[in-house]
Design a protein around this motif. Structure first.
Motif, short mmCIF file in Angstrom:
data_model
loop_
_atom_site.label_atom_id
_atom_site.label_comp_id
_atom_site.label_asym_id
_atom_site.label_seq_id
_atom_site.Cartn_x
_atom_site.Cartn_y
_atom_site.Cartn_z
N THR A 68 13.97 46.08 59.56
CA THR A 68 15.29 46.00 60.17
C THR A 68 15.57 47.08 61.21
O THR A 68 16.58 47.04 61.87
N LYS B 298 22.64 49.78 54.08
CA LYS B 298 22.29 50.25 55.42
C LYS B 298 23.50 50.17 56.31
O LYS B 298 24.47 49.50 55.97
N ILE C 93 10.37 41.32 57.61
CA ILE C 93 10.83 42.23 56.56
C ILE C 93 11.66 43.37 57.12
O ILE C 93 12.65 43.78 56.53
N ASP D 46 21.89 43.64 68.38
CA ASP D 46 20.55 43.18 68.04
C ASP D 46 19.90 42.47 69.23
O ASP D 46 18.70 42.41 69.33
N LYS E 280 23.77 48.56 59.03
CA LYS E 280 23.97 47.15 59.30
C LYS E 280 23.84 46.41 57.99
O LYS E 280 22.77 46.35 57.40
N ILE F 224 17.41 40.24 47.44
CA ILE F 224 16.53 41.41 47.43
C ILE F 224 16.63 42.13 46.10
O ILE F 224 15.63 42.51 45.49
N ILE G 105 21.76 37.40 50.80
CA ILE G 105 20.44 37.99 51.03
C ILE G 105 20.31 39.28 50.22
O ILE G 105 19.29 39.56 49.61
N ALA H 150 14.56 37.97 53.39
CA ALA H 150 14.49 38.62 54.70
C ALA H 150 15.90 39.01 55.12
O ALA H 150 16.80 38.18 55.15
N GLU H 151 16.08 40.29 55.43
CA GLU H 151 17.44 40.76 55.73
C GLU H 151 18.00 40.17 57.01
O GLU H 151 19.20 40.08 57.20
N TYR H 152 17.11 39.82 57.93
CA TYR H 152 17.57 39.26 59.20
C TYR H 152 17.51 37.73 59.21
O TYR H 152 17.59 37.12 60.27
N ALA H 153 17.40 37.11 58.04
CA ALA H 153 17.30 35.65 58.00
C ALA H 153 18.49 35.00 58.71
O ALA H 153 18.35 33.95 59.34
N GLN I 253 9.07 51.16 58.28
CA GLN I 253 9.03 50.68 56.90
C GLN I 253 7.86 49.74 56.70
O GLN I 253 7.24 49.69 55.66
N ASP I 254 7.60 48.94 57.72
CA ASP I 254 6.56 47.93 57.66
C ASP I 254 6.44 47.43 59.09
O ASP I 254 7.25 47.82 59.95
N THR J 211 23.61 43.27 55.53
CA THR J 211 23.20 41.87 55.61
C THR J 211 24.20 41.01 54.83
O THR J 211 25.20 41.52 54.34
N LYS K 128 11.56 51.53 50.07
CA LYS K 128 11.71 51.84 51.49
C LYS K 128 10.55 51.27 52.29
O LYS K 128 10.74 50.73 53.37
N TYR K 129 9.35 51.40 51.77
CA TYR K 129 8.15 50.90 52.47
C TYR K 129 7.59 49.76 51.65
O TYR K 129 6.74 49.95 50.78
N PRO K 130 8.09 48.54 51.87
CA PRO K 130 7.84 47.45 50.93
C PRO K 130 6.38 47.07 50.74
O PRO K 130 6.05 46.46 49.74
N ASN K 131 5.50 47.40 51.67
CA ASN K 131 4.12 46.98 51.40
C ASN K 131 3.29 48.11 50.80
O ASN K 131 2.08 48.10 50.87
N ILE L 171 25.15 48.84 67.05
CA ILE L 171 24.15 48.67 68.10
C ILE L 171 23.75 47.21 68.10
O ILE L 171 23.42 46.65 67.05
#
Lengths: 510, 305
Positions: free
Chosen positions: A19, B37, A17, A407, B39, B49, B45, A96-99, A11-12, B41, B80-83, A405
């Motif tokens: 995950t 997703k 950002i 982390d 997982k 978003i 958060i 940030a999703e993992y903040a 994704q990036d 969040t 999906k591809y934020p940048n 799974i």
């Protein structure tokens, strides 16, 4: 040059950002955290920090950064870089999703939720250029393992600023032309759905250790496609081997197929808010009537381990002693006690899974086992992925499959999932004692004491059975024998700085 | 002619507007969202978003801002591809699909027209039967069987081509063949049918009686009318081919547009769904326009209006 089949398109590559797992593989090549991972078992070894001290109450970690740690633009990696990175990670507007991975630090959660706005109150301090102090809200003895999660990696905030606002998504600093990192490799080329290329970084402090010149990550999504590319000599390693090919590889090319343990568990969630699953006797009966050995060995066949508890055995030295055993007699008795002798009068439950062939075969086996062992009928229903997730999240289901799974390599990554109101609990199950045990574990000064509390918690979880553990994952993949320094690890991390290729003709037509 | 084209192009505007509206509301009505997703969040958060992308606003307000964006030529950020932005994704992938599509179309036309015409001249001969049986197989054999089959034979067994990727000129061969064969089969059957119909008409008999050679009859007299069904078929088909095939692109790992069509819907990547749908719709309208013009040119009995 390593040719790496990497599943989906990343994704990036901004560690704050992303995950997913494919992103994880690339980011560990591009960045390095305070600590790094041992290539054999991933235990924390010095990374950007060459050493660290821990206060006697295990709440304050002081990291001494090495003088020669550099960004790929030549600037030094300083303690202030880490503080600014964590500040960016926790900015509410970045979302940030993992903040939440950073919530162990004092006031990190409050800052992320916007309850406080003064970042100096959060437990990250740069004492000088090369000394970083992290204050934890409680002595978390898993802290060093946690640091290997990419959410803790530093990002070059001054570079990000030049490419746009740091607190907004969509910043273009991760484009190859802008990219700056501090890992053993730098981003060289990235074409979406085609290839992402990283090259050895000359500024990395341990560049002498890095033997690969280049890694090419190919986002080949289909496992069959990866297998073909592997066979044609276009890949050294695949993301995953297709289940249908595992047997034939085992027989004909056992040197190519690898089946590593993988820190994950396949479970069925039970929605405990609705009858009859609000009765723990029913839940336990369902669990105990499930022959998990048959599922692992006959339905799956990739060396999966039948699961009798949630946390996979030997997770960072923790193995759950409690068991949710297979015992059909006891299961029948429990069901009778709950008011359904020989399955009579048992309502027709629906087991849901997302539309994937392998989930269907397991679900069918489960359906048959419950019919045979408990004389109850359940219905199977498959749903499209997003519809499925939505229904799970809103508890609009009765029985649903789920995979967790880890982390990072610690039992906390599993056990924490069923805390009251946890984002991934999604069973409606809530238990005060469980929550208290977990809170106490967070304060435990040593791992032994913490694991003891986890034992109690997991025993309670299995006793209450809001979930049915089915099997612990393995990770089957294809690996060329020319790849050296690639060891079976629990979360599919293979620190690339230790990986190299046997001097033999390069594979493929490239 | 010019008036006809202008009118048709103006008609495109309401068509696109209606498609945009339907697509927008259909994607929003589908359960699940871009940030669901496995997982999950924390709720805070998640809210942050959604607020960032404006997904927390009332639906109609979102709709208006999307339309406003389109009017300004801004297709929005990708979820999906934020940048990356949507136009960047589409414009980056389209040339690849276009290249693959043109190659496939060339293969399809070369094989399809030849086979169809041969079959028509030698109707009910062995040549006709074998060409049409092959075409039947081509239609029945889906690309997801043909693709791996070609990869197995030419890539893994003989090592002539790579089985995945889009780096070298030779990487075009297998995907283009897979896609091309499929359309070749259709074109062969359509050509045969069209040609047979024309060849049985009086003016052909007249031409024959006047001593015209087979080649003259075929290319000078029959072809123009005979390929009319192929031309009608080619309009929408060409739009489909050059915007990429999900299956072929997935099998050979081609970085084209076809994958975005499907995966964006799976991902509930709202902005990309809308972008690809409108892009595709525009192409279909344009190709149909081109077909109409070609039909008039081929058949003087028809008129543009």
């Amino acid at each position: 040059m390593l040719f790496h089949g990497n599943g989906a398109e990343p994704q990036d590559v901004d560690p704050q950002i992303v995950t997913g797992v494919p992103e994880d593989h690339i980011i560990t090549a591009l960045f390095e955290g305070l600590v790094s991972e041992d290539p054999h078992d991933l235990h924390p070894v010095p990374g950007v920090a060459e050493r660290w001290d821990v206060s006697s109450d295990a709440r304050i970690y002081t990291f001494h950064l090495r003088q020669n740690a550099q960004w790929s633009n030549g600037a030094r990696v300083t303690a202030r870089d880490f503080v600014r990175s964590y500040q960016r990670m926790l900015m509410p507007s970045l979302a940030a999703e993992y903040a939440y991975m950073l919530y162990v630090a004092t006031n990190a959660e409050a800052f992320n939720k916007g309850q406080i706005t003064d970042f100096s109150k959060v437990g990250f301090k740069a004492l000088d250029e090369s000394t970083l102090q992290v204050e934890l809200s409680s002595p978390a003895s898993y802290f060093l393992s946690l640091l290997n999660h990419y959410s803790w990696f530093p990002v070059p905030v001054s570079v990000i600023e030049r490419c746009g606002p740091i607190n907004q998504r969509g910043n273009r600093w991760t484009r190859p032309e802008n990219f700056v990192g501090n890992g053993p490799f730098v981003l060289a080329h990235w074409r979406i759905n085609d290839v992402l290329v990283v090259k050895k970084s000359p500024t990395y402090w341990d560049a002498g250790q890095v033997r690969l010149r280049e890694i090419r990550f190919y986002p080949i999504e289909s496992f069959e496609g990866q297998e073909r590319a592997f066979r044609a000599g276009q890949l050294h390693v695949t993301y995953e081997a297709p289940l249908s090919k595992i047997d034939s590889y085992k027989q004909q090319h056992p040197e190519l197929i690898h089946i590593d343990p993988y820190l994950g568990t396949y479970i069925y969630r039970l929605n405990v808010t609705k009858p009859p699953l609000n009765d723990k006797r029913v839940r336990r009966a369902l669990a105990m009537a499930l022959d998990r050995v048959a599922i692992a060995t006959k339905v799956r066949r990739a060396g999966e381990v039948p699961a009798y508890c949630f946390t996979p055995p030997n997770t960072a030295g923790y193995t759950c002693t409690a068991r949710l055993p297979v015992d059909v007699e006891a299961a029948r008795k429990l069901l009778a006690e709950a008011g359904y002798p020989d399955g009579r009068g048992f309502p027709r439950l629906t087991l849901m899974y997302n539309t994937v062939e392998s989930h269907r075969t397991i679900a069918e086996a489960v359906q048959q086992m419950w019919k045979q062992n408990l004389n109850i009928d359940i219905e199977l229903e498959n749903q499209e992925w997003k519809v499925y997730i939505d229904n799970q999240r809103t508890l609009n289901y009765q029985i649903g499959r789920f995979a967790w799974i880890a982390d990072y390599v610690d039992p906390k990554s599993f056990i924490e999932m069923f805390i009251t109101g946890g984002g991934n609990n999604q069973t409606g199950w809530s238990n005060k004692e469980y929550d208290l045990l977990l809170a106490e574990a967070d304060r435990a000064p040593t791992n032994e004491m913490r694991y003891e509390l986890y034992q109690k918690a997991e025993t309670l979880l299995l006793e209450e059975a809001p979930i049915i553990p089915v099997y612990h994952y393995t990770h089957p993949y294809l690996l060329s024998p020319s790849v050296v320094g690639w060891y079976p690890t629990l979360i599919d991390h293979h620190p690339y700085k230790y990986v190299w290729l046997n001097p033999q003709p390069e594979i493929g037509n490239h | 002619m010019l008036r006809f084209i202008t009118r048709r192009l103006l008609e495109l505007i309401p068509v696109l507007f209606i498609i945009a509206t339907i697509t927008f509301f259909m994607t929003r009505l589908a359960p699940g969202g871009p940030f669901d997703k496995e997982k999950n969040t924390t709720p805070e958060i998640r809210k942050a978003i959604e607020a960032y992308y404006g997904l927390d606003k009332p639906l109609f307000e979102q709709y208006l801002s999307v339309i406003k964006g389109y009017l300004k030529g801004d297709l929005g950020p990708d979820y999906k591809y934020p940048n990356r932005s949507v136009q960047e994704l589409i414009l980056g992938a389209f040339p690849v699909s276009l290249e693959l599509g043109c190659l496939a179309l060339a293969i399809a036309l070369a094989i399809g027209l030849t086979a169809g015409m041969l079959a028509a001249i030698r109707q009910n001969s062995l040549l006709d039967y074998s060409a049409m049986s092959l075409a039947m197989i081509g239609i029945c054999l889906p690309t997801f069987v043909m693709g791996p089959l070609l990869a197995l034979v030419f890539g893994i067994h003989w090592h002539w081509f790579n089985v995945s990727g889009w780096d070298f000129a030779r990487d075009r061969v297998l995907p283009a063949m897979t896609l091309g064969f499929y359309y070749a089969a259709y074109i062969a059957r359509l050509t045969r049918g069209g040609m047979l119909e024309i060849l049985s008409q009086d003016f052909i008999r007249t031409a024959r009686a006047k001593g015209a050679s087979t080649a003259q009859i075929l290319f000078k007299h029959a072809l123009r009318g005979g390929i009319a069904p192929v031309i009608s078929f080619l309009g929408p088909a060409a739009a489909g081919i050059i915007t990429g095939s999900f299956v072929v692109e997935t099998i050979f790992d081609v970085p084209g547009l076809g994958r975005f069509f499907i995966t964006s819907a799976f991902n509930r990547d709202y902005t990309l769904v809308l972008g690809t749908v409108l892009f595709y719709a525009t192409l279909i309208v344009l190709f149909n326009l081109a077909v109409d013009i070609a039909q008039v040119w081929l058949n003087p009995k028809l008129k543009l209006e």
